[in-house]
Design a protein around this motif. Structure first.
Motif, PDB file in Angstrom:
ATOM      1  N   GLY A   1       0.940  -0.943   0.315  1.00 38.97           N
ATOM      2  CA  GLY A   1       0.214  -0.202   0.146  1.00 38.97           C
ATOM      3  C   GLY A   1       0.665   1.277   0.205  1.00 38.97           C
ATOM      4  O   GLY A   1       0.338   2.486  -0.496  1.00 38.97           O
ATOM      5  N   GLU A   2       1.834   0.864   0.818  1.00 42.62           N
ATOM      6  CA  GLU A   2       3.125   2.178   0.451  1.00 42.62           C
ATOM      7  C   GLU A   2       3.541   2.610  -0.918  1.00 42.62           C
ATOM      8  O   GLU A   2       3.725   3.761  -1.217  1.00 42.62           O
TER       9      GLU A   2
ATOM     10  N   ARG B   1       1.843   2.307  -3.695  1.00 44.82           N
ATOM     11  CA  ARG B   1       1.028   2.863  -4.502  1.00 44.82           C
ATOM     12  C   ARG B   1       0.579   3.867  -4.485  1.00 44.82           C
ATOM     13  O   ARG B   1       0.669   4.836  -4.860  1.00 44.82           O
ATOM     14  N   ARG B   2       0.771   4.025  -2.767  1.00 43.73           N
ATOM     15  CA  ARG B   2       0.449   5.656  -2.423  1.00 43.73           C
ATOM     16  C   ARG B   2       1.249   6.316  -2.991  1.00 43.73           C
ATOM     17  O   ARG B   2       1.056   7.656  -3.733  1.00 43.73           O
ATOM     18  N   GLU B   3       2.941   6.099  -2.839  1.00 46.69           N
ATOM     19  CA  GLU B   3       3.517   6.806  -3.488  1.00 46.69           C
ATOM     20  C   GLU B   3       3.374   7.581  -5.286  1.00 46.69           C
ATOM     21  O   GLU B   3       3.782   8.489  -5.620  1.00 46.69           O
TER      22      GLU B   3
ATOM     23  N   ALA C   1       0.279   9.027  -5.620  1.00 45.95           N
ATOM     24  CA  ALA C   1       1.163  10.765  -4.867  1.00 45.95           C
ATOM     25  C   ALA C   1       2.141  10.940  -6.332  1.00 45.95           C
ATOM     26  O   ALA C   1       1.385  12.779  -6.854  1.00 45.95           O
TER      27      ALA C   1
ATOM     28  N   SER D   1      -7.980  13.688  -7.552  1.00 46.16           N
ATOM     29  CA  SER D   1      -6.982  12.871  -6.850  1.00 46.16           C
ATOM     30  C   SER D   1      -8.006  11.079  -7.232  1.00 46.16           C
ATOM     31  O   SER D   1      -6.821  10.131  -7.404  1.00 46.16           O
TER      32      SER D   1
ATOM     33  N   GLU E   1      -6.501   7.415  -8.983  1.00 45.14           N
ATOM     34  CA  GLU E   1      -6.202   6.272  -8.235  1.00 45.14           C
ATOM     35  C   GLU E   1      -6.499   6.030  -9.842  1.00 45.14           C
ATOM     36  O   GLU E   1      -6.544   4.192 -10.080  1.00 45.14           O
TER      37      GLU E   1
END
Length: 214
Positions: free
Chosen positions: A127-128, A130-132, A135, A160, A164
């Motif tokens: 998940g980390e 993917r968040r990068e 962003a 956003s 996604e």
């Protein structure tokens, strides 16, 4: 006959050999079906040595996730040139992403399929990553909006959501491309650009699609 002497290797090199073997086994057989015995055999070491270096199957799998996530992130960052226009940045980023996932299909299987299906803490580590990526894409969309000739102020929620959607599409396309013979990374990146950028361009220039009246 005397015992066969093995060449001593630095710990870091030996550990990378174990991780190479583990990524291959986890990526092809899945986390549950993979065994430490076959990982050790593929790495050319004893099973106790794998445990000595990496403690447990769970810790070994987490180490694989971290290594593959770092390698993918670094590949995408290296492929993007910030001085380029936003569409070229996205194109180069997508091409780097699909090139890396095509060249490392077992690593992508570990990240995209295996880590997500076995709960915490594995899903959190992916998940980390993917968040990068979200962003990064969010920033590109914001830059594109600022460069647009019309009103560049898109709602933050819409930006956003677009980011996604684009990252989700890239993930699915990478899995599809790796399972489809003859599809190149460049073709896959072009497919997503054709799907996404035309719509983004219309949105930025004041020509959004609107749903029909209820």
């Amino acid at each position: 006959m005397g015992a066969v002497k093995t060449t001593r290797m630095p710990r870091a090199v030996r550990e990378q050999q174990m991780l190479d073997a583990a990524v291959r086994i986890f990526g092809r057989r899945g986390y549950m079906a993979a065994s430490m015995d076959e990982i050790a055999e593929l790495a050319g070491v004893s099973k106790p040595l794998v445990y000595l270096y990496l403690n447990s199957k769970e810790d070994l799998f987490s180490a694989c996730i971290r290594r593959e996530a770092t390698a993918l992130t670094e590949a995408v960052r290296a492929g993007v040139r910030p001085e380029l226009p936003a569409d070229r940045q996205l194109w180069e980023g997508l091409r780097a992403f699909f090139t890396h996932t095509a060249q490392h299909p077992d690593g992508w299987s570990v990240l995209h399929t295996q880590a997500r299906t076995h709960g915490e803490p594995f899903a959190a580590e992916v998940g980390e990553l993917r968040r990068e990526f979200v962003a990064f894409v969010t920033q590109l969309i914001a830059v594109t909006a600022r460069e647009a000739h019309r009103d560049p102020d898109l709602p933050e929620r819409e930006v956003s959501g677009l980011a996604e959607a684009l990252v989700g599409a890239a993930e699915s396309l990478a899995a599809w491309a790796n399972a489809t013979p003859g599809v190149t990374a460049r073709q896959t990146a072009a497919t997503l650009m054709n799907f996404a950028w035309v719509g983004l361009d219309n949105l930025m220039t004041g020509k959004p699609w609107t749903p029909p009246a209820a």
